[in-house]
Design a protein around this motif. Structure first.
Motif, PDB file in Angstrom:
ATOM      1  N   LEU A 104      28.236 -20.901 -30.312  1.00 53.00           N
ATOM      2  CA  LEU A 104      29.356 -21.699 -30.834  1.00 53.00           C
ATOM      3  C   LEU A 104      29.782 -22.759 -29.823  1.00 53.00           C
ATOM      4  O   LEU A 104      30.320 -23.806 -30.191  1.00 53.00           O
ATOM      5  N   SER A 117      30.995 -21.621 -38.252  1.00 59.20           N
ATOM      6  CA  SER A 117      31.051 -20.487 -37.342  1.00 59.20           C
ATOM      7  C   SER A 117      30.382 -19.266 -37.961  1.00 59.20           C
ATOM      8  O   SER A 117      29.576 -18.579 -37.312  1.00 59.20           O
ATOM      9  N   TRP A 155      27.137 -15.338 -30.724  1.00 59.60           N
ATOM     10  CA  TRP A 155      28.364 -16.133 -30.815  1.00 59.60           C
ATOM     11  C   TRP A 155      28.483 -17.156 -29.679  1.00 59.60           C
ATOM     12  O   TRP A 155      29.211 -18.141 -29.811  1.00 59.60           O
ATOM     13  N   MET A 168      36.546 -22.420 -34.197  1.00 61.23           N
ATOM     14  CA  MET A 168      35.361 -21.622 -34.516  1.00 61.23           C
ATOM     15  C   MET A 168      35.400 -20.225 -33.910  1.00 61.23           C
ATOM     16  O   MET A 168      34.755 -19.306 -34.413  1.00 61.23           O
ATOM     17  N   PHE A 169      36.170 -20.040 -32.837  1.00 62.95           N
ATOM     18  CA  PHE A 169      36.196 -18.743 -32.169  1.00 62.95           C
ATOM     19  C   PHE A 169      37.175 -17.763 -32.819  1.00 62.95           C
ATOM     20  O   PHE A 169      37.194 -16.578 -32.463  1.00 62.95           O
TER      21      PHE A 169
END
Length: 458
Positions: A168, A156, A165, A30-31
Motif C-alpha cells: 500500500l 486497498s 499490505w 488506504m491503511f
C-alpha cells in the motif's frame, strides 16, 4: 492577455492537481481497513497500531498550516517539490519496514511531505483564478478529494487480496509523475522575504498536539498543557517582529466568523465518513469490502458534481451554494435518522445527498474565506482553515466514538422503528437540529440583507 495566460496555466495545473489530490487522499485512507493485519503482524493491540492513522493525521494538520505560512515567503514550486520528494521517501521506508517503529517513521515522513498538497490546492485556486472563477477551481479540487475517498478503500482491498499490505505504501510513489509538470507550470512567484517564526510555529504545533491528545484520550493534563501552550503562542505572535501568524488576521471579523462556521460544519459533516462505516458494520453486519463499495456511489457523485457546485458558486454566489448544500445535508441526516435499520442500499443512496452536500459546503466556505484575506495572508490564512477542518474532524470522531460506545435504549426520532440502531438514529437526529442552528447563524450573518452583496462579490 497576461490574465488569460495565467488562467490557462491554472487550468493545466488543476488537472494535475486532481490527480495529486486523488492519490494523496488514497494514501491517507488506504491503511484504515488493514489495521487488524498490521496488529497481527507486529503482535500489537489495535490501539497501538492506530497510531499509523493518528500520527499521520496529526502531522498532516500541523504541516498544512506550516506550508501555508512558508508559501507566503518561499516559492510554492520549491515547497511542493520538497513535499512530494519527502512523501516518496516515507513511502519507500514503509515498503522496506520490518519493524513497527520503522513503519511508523515512514508514515510520519509521508505526512510531513503530504501536508504540502492541500496548501498547494488552495493557493493554485487563489493565485491563478480571479474571484469570479475561483469557485470552479475549488470545485475541481473537491473532485480530487472525492475520487480519492471513493477509490481508497476499493484499491486497498484489491491490493491486500493479492499482495502484502506493505505494498500500500507504493501507491503514493505515483505522485512523482506529477513533479515535472508542477516544476514547469508553477510560476517562480515568491512572497515577501523574511524570517520564519519557528518558535511561534512550534508553540502552535505543541498546542494542537496536546489538545488533540487530551480530547481523544480524555487526559485533562494534556488539555491544560495545551491551553498553556496556546497562551504562550498568543504572547509570542503579539511580541514577535515577524510572527508565525499576524494577530491582525484574527481581527478580520469576516475571516474569524467564517472559520467558526466552517469548524462546526466540518465537525457535523465528518459524521458521514466516520459513522456510516460503523452503522453498516454494527447494524447491517457488512464486511469491510462491502462497506467500501457501499460508500463508493456517494463519493463518485461528489466527484461528478463537484465542479458543478463550483460553477454554481461563481454564477449565483457562495450563499446560494451554501443553502443548497444545507438542504442536501439536512435531507441526508433526516433520512439516515429515520431509516438507519433499512436496507444498506438505502443507506448508500442517502449518503449521496450527504457527500454531495458536504462537498458543496467545502467549496462555498473555502471560496468565501479566501476572499476575506489580503494577498500576503492567503497562505497562512487558508492553512489555518485546512488545519481547523482536521481538528474539527478529530474532535468529532472522539465525541461520536463515545456516543456509540454508550449506546441508547430510546429514540429521539419518533419515526425510527429500528431498536438496534437507536444510537445512530439519535446522533443523526441531533446533527440535523445542530445544522439547522448553523444555517440560521449563516442566514442572519450572510443572508437576508447581505445575500445580494455576496452575490455581487461573486
Amino acid at each position: 492577455m497576461e490574465t488569460e495566460v495565467t488562467q490557462q496555466t491554472g487550468e493545466k495545473l488543476l488537472r494535475i492537481l486532481v490527480f495529486t489530490l486523488t492519490l494523496s487522499v488514497m494514501g491517507a485512507t488506504m491503511f484504515n481497513i488493514v489495521l487488524p493485519q498490521i496488529s497481527e503482524a507486529f503482535d500489537l493491540t489495535i490501539a497501538q497500531v492506530s497510531w499509523v492513522i493518528s500520527a499521520y493525521g496529526l502531522i498532516y494538520a500541523i504541516g498544512t498550516v506550516t506550508y501555508g505560512k512558508l508559501a507566503d515567503t518561499y516559492k510554492l514550486k520549491n515547497l511542493l517539490t520538497f513535499g512530494l520528494l519527502l512523501f516518496a521517501l516515507g513511502s519507500l521506508i514503509g515498503v522496506a519496514s520490518q519493524e513497527f517503529w520503522m513503519m511508523l517513521v515512514g508514515r510520519c515522513i509521508q505526512a510531513v511531505g503530504a501536508a504540502a498538497i492541500p496548501a498547494t490546492a488552495m493557493l493554485i485556486s487563489v493565485r491563478y483564478f480571479p474571484p469570479e472563477r475561483r469557485g470552479s477551481a475549488i470545485g475541481m479540487a473537491a473532485v480530487g478529494l472525492a475520487l480519492g475517498g471513493a477509490l481508497g478503500p476499493v484499491i486497498s482491498a484489491l491490493i491486500v487480496s493479492v499482495a502484502h499490505w506493505r505494498w500500500l505504501f507504493c501507491v503514493p510513489l505515483l505522485l512523482l509523475i506529477t513533479l515535472p509538470f508542477y516544476r514547469k507550470y508553477l510560476r517562480d512567484e515568491q512572497g515577501h522575504p523574511g524570517k520564519f517564526d519557528w518558535s511561534g510555529g512550534g508553540l502552535l504545533a505543541t498546542t494542537i498536539t496536546l489538545l488533540l491528545l487530551g480530547i481523544t484520550n480524555e487526559t485533562w493534563w494534556f488539555v491544560i498543557s495545551g491551553l498553556l501552550a496556546l497562551v504562550l503562542f498568543i504572547i509570542r505572535i503579539r511580541s514577535a517582529a515577524q510572527p508565525f501568524v499576524q494577530p491582525k488576521l484574527f481581527k478580520n471579523r469576516s475571516y474569524t466568523l467564517g472559520l467558526m462556521i466552517a469548524f462546526l460544519i466540518n465537525g457535523v459533516g465528518f459524521s458521514l465518513y466516520f459513522l456510516s462505516p460503523l452503522l453498516l458494520a454494527h447494524v447491517h453486519h457488512l464486511s469491510p469490502d462491502w462497506i467500501g463499495f457501499a460508500m463508493v456511489p456517494a463519493a463518485i457523485a461528489s466527484a461528478i458534481l463537484g465542479r458543478q457546485g463550483g460553477k454554481l458558486a461563481d454564477l449565483k454566489g457562495n450563499a446560494y451554494l451554501f443553502f443548497i448544500a444545507s438542504g442536501l445535508l439536512l435531507t441526508c441526516f433526516v433520512l439516515l435518522s429515520t431509516f438507519t435499520g433499512s436496507s444498506p442500499l438505502f443507506i448508500a443512496t442517502f449518503l449521496i445527498f450527504g457527500n454531495v452536500g458536504q462537498s458543496f459546503m467545502l467549496i462555498a466556505m473555502s471560496n468565501s474565506i479566501s476572499r476575506t484575506l489580503p494577498k500576503e495572508q492567503v497562505g497562512v490564512g487558508m492553512g489555518l482553515f485546512s488545519m481547523l477542518n482536521f481538528i474539527a474532524g478529530s474532535m468529532a470522531t472522539g465525541l461520536y466514538s463515545k456516543a456509540v460506545d454508550l449506546g441508547s435504549e430510546f429514540h429521539l426520532n419518533p419515526a425510527n422503528i429500528y431498536p438496534n440502531s437507536f444510537i445512530y438514529s439519535n446522533i443523526f437526529f441531533i446533527l440535523a437540529i445542530l445544522h439547522v442552528g448553523i444555517l440560521m447563524v449563516y442566514y442572519f450573518q450572510f443572508g437576508r440583507a447581505k445575500t445580494k452583496s455576496i452575490q455581487a462579490e461573486s
